[in-house]
Design a protein around this motif. Structure first.
Motif, PDB file in Angstrom:
ATOM      1  N   SER A  31       2.959  -1.807   4.114  1.00  0.00           N
ATOM      2  CA  SER A  31       2.988  -0.764   3.728  1.00  0.00           C
ATOM      3  C   SER A  31       3.941   0.460   2.407  1.00  0.00           C
ATOM      4  O   SER A  31       5.018  -0.778   3.576  1.00  0.00           O
TER       5      SER A  31
ATOM      6  N   THR B 240       6.545   3.814   3.994  1.00  0.00           N
ATOM      7  CA  THR B 240       6.004   4.627   4.573  1.00  0.00           C
ATOM      8  C   THR B 240       7.452   6.175   3.880  1.00  0.00           C
ATOM      9  O   THR B 240       9.060   5.318   3.899  1.00  0.00           O
TER      10      THR B 240
ATOM     11  N   VAL C 103       0.535  -1.276  -0.246  1.00  0.00           N
ATOM     12  CA  VAL C 103       0.202   0.280   0.339  1.00  0.00           C
ATOM     13  C   VAL C 103       1.041   1.288   0.060  1.00  0.00           C
ATOM     14  O   VAL C 103       1.915   1.606   0.974  1.00  0.00           O
TER      15      VAL C 103
END
Length: 348
Positions: free
Chosen positions: A288, A290, A263
């Motif tokens: 994820s 970041t 994501v």
């Protein structure tokens, strides 16, 4: 290259009242030109990309870190002045400013090469004023040297959309020659897709925009479909660029055994419940992305130059920054929106 004399004030746009784009969260501002600190660069902005993160900040999806911040973190410009401790750049050099602005350099994440996870990290256009202006400050240690040969508008999206897309591509663990699904196809996705295709991936693009699907096919996608469609073959890896949590189970269900979904956004709407058997069993992975490290930035810029990456942009004069944000919110931007200098922009 000599730079023109500096004005006493800068012109730009600040997020003074976060809220829906239609409510006018951007306010035109005039401010004193900041003095560069020892490690800073004062940069005359040649172009600034408009990132979905700027939209999240303007609409309040991201909490403000300081009042009335000038957004923008895909900055291309010329050094107008440099702090006393700066040795990497000189006045007139072309430089790029990206999302990551500062880290502590001492925590366990920084020491391990994961400075994107530094608890003390700071970000351009969130913790400090960014590039929705004609002048801005950058930290020299986090700036990138940029080539003279390329148009500023096509360089700007590389500095966040490109770098974050590149990190997402690495996080999704795509095997050589693997089958990659991309969900959402805006500024970041259309750049990551080109790197994947250049590395031999079979690319499937799932997005609601017919114009974006056409662009995906031009860039080498072997299939395109609506965001909720099932791709024609199981995926080894997938990247979700659209900030839509409902697409997480859709993308997970499209993965083959041991596949990974990354994501890529800083903000995502709520993810609906997942079922273990349908979405996670067979060692499917969900991760994820970041921010980025400076190494990501250097690697991506080198890769983009090597493969001759094609950057699709929609230009706007700086005076029309609110319109650019509105078009981004409404999926009316082809590729990446970019703000360009506007000599007639003069806030009162």
């Amino acid at each position: 290259m000599a730079c023109a004399a500096l004005p006493e004030t800068l012109s730009g746009w600040a997020v003074e009242r976060p809220g829906p784009v239609a409510s006018g969260p951007l306010t035109a501002v005039r401010r004193p030109v900041p003095e560069p600190g020892p490690g800073d660069l004062l940069v005359r902005v040649e172009a600034c990309g408009v990132c979905r993160t700027d939209l999240h900040l303007a609409e309040g999806d991201l909490p403000s870190h300081r009042p009335a911040t000038i957004p923008g973190h895909e900055i291309v410009g010329r050094v107008a002045a440099a702090g006393a401790a700066v040795t990497r750049f000189r006045t007139g050099d072309r430089v790029g400013g990206a999302w990551l602005r500062a880290t502590c350099g001492e925590c366990r994440y920084c020491r391990a090469g994961a400075e994107n996870l530094c608890p003390a990290s700071r970000y351009t256009g969130w913790d400090a004023d960014g590039g929705f202006a004609d002048l801005t400050l950058l930290a020299a240690d986090y700036a990138y040297p940029l080539p003279e040969s390329q148009d500023a508008a096509t360089l700007a999206p590389l500095l966040c959309a490109g770098i974050i897309g590149y990190r997402a591509l690495r996080r999704c663990a795509l095997p050589p020659g693997g089958r990659l699904g991309i969900y959402g196809f805006g500024g970041s996705a259309h750049l990551a897709a080109q790197v994947a295709v250049a590395e031999g991936a079979r690319l499937h693009v799932l997005t609601r925009s017919a114009r974006a699907r056409q662009l995906a096919r031009e860039l080498g996608a072997v299939s395109t479909g609506d965001a909720y469609d099932r791709p024609p073959e199981p995926l080894d890896s997938a990247i979700l660029f659209a900030p839509v949590g409902e697409l997480v189970p859709v993308a997970l269900a499209a993965l083959d055994r041991s596949g990974t979904l990354a994501v890529a956004g800083i903000h995502l709407t709520d993810i609906p419940p997942l079922t273990y058997q349908e979405h996670l069993f067979y060692e499917r992975n969900l991760c994820s992305v970041t921010a980025n490290t400076r190494r990501d930035g250097r690697e991506f810029l080198e890769t983009a130059a090597r493969i001759g990456i094609r950057v699709t942009t929609t230009p706007y004069p700086l005076s029309r920054a609110p319109e650019a944000l509105g078009d981004l919110a409404g999926d009316r931007v082809q590729g990446a929106a970019v703000l360009l200098p506007d000599p007639d922009f003069s806030p009162s």
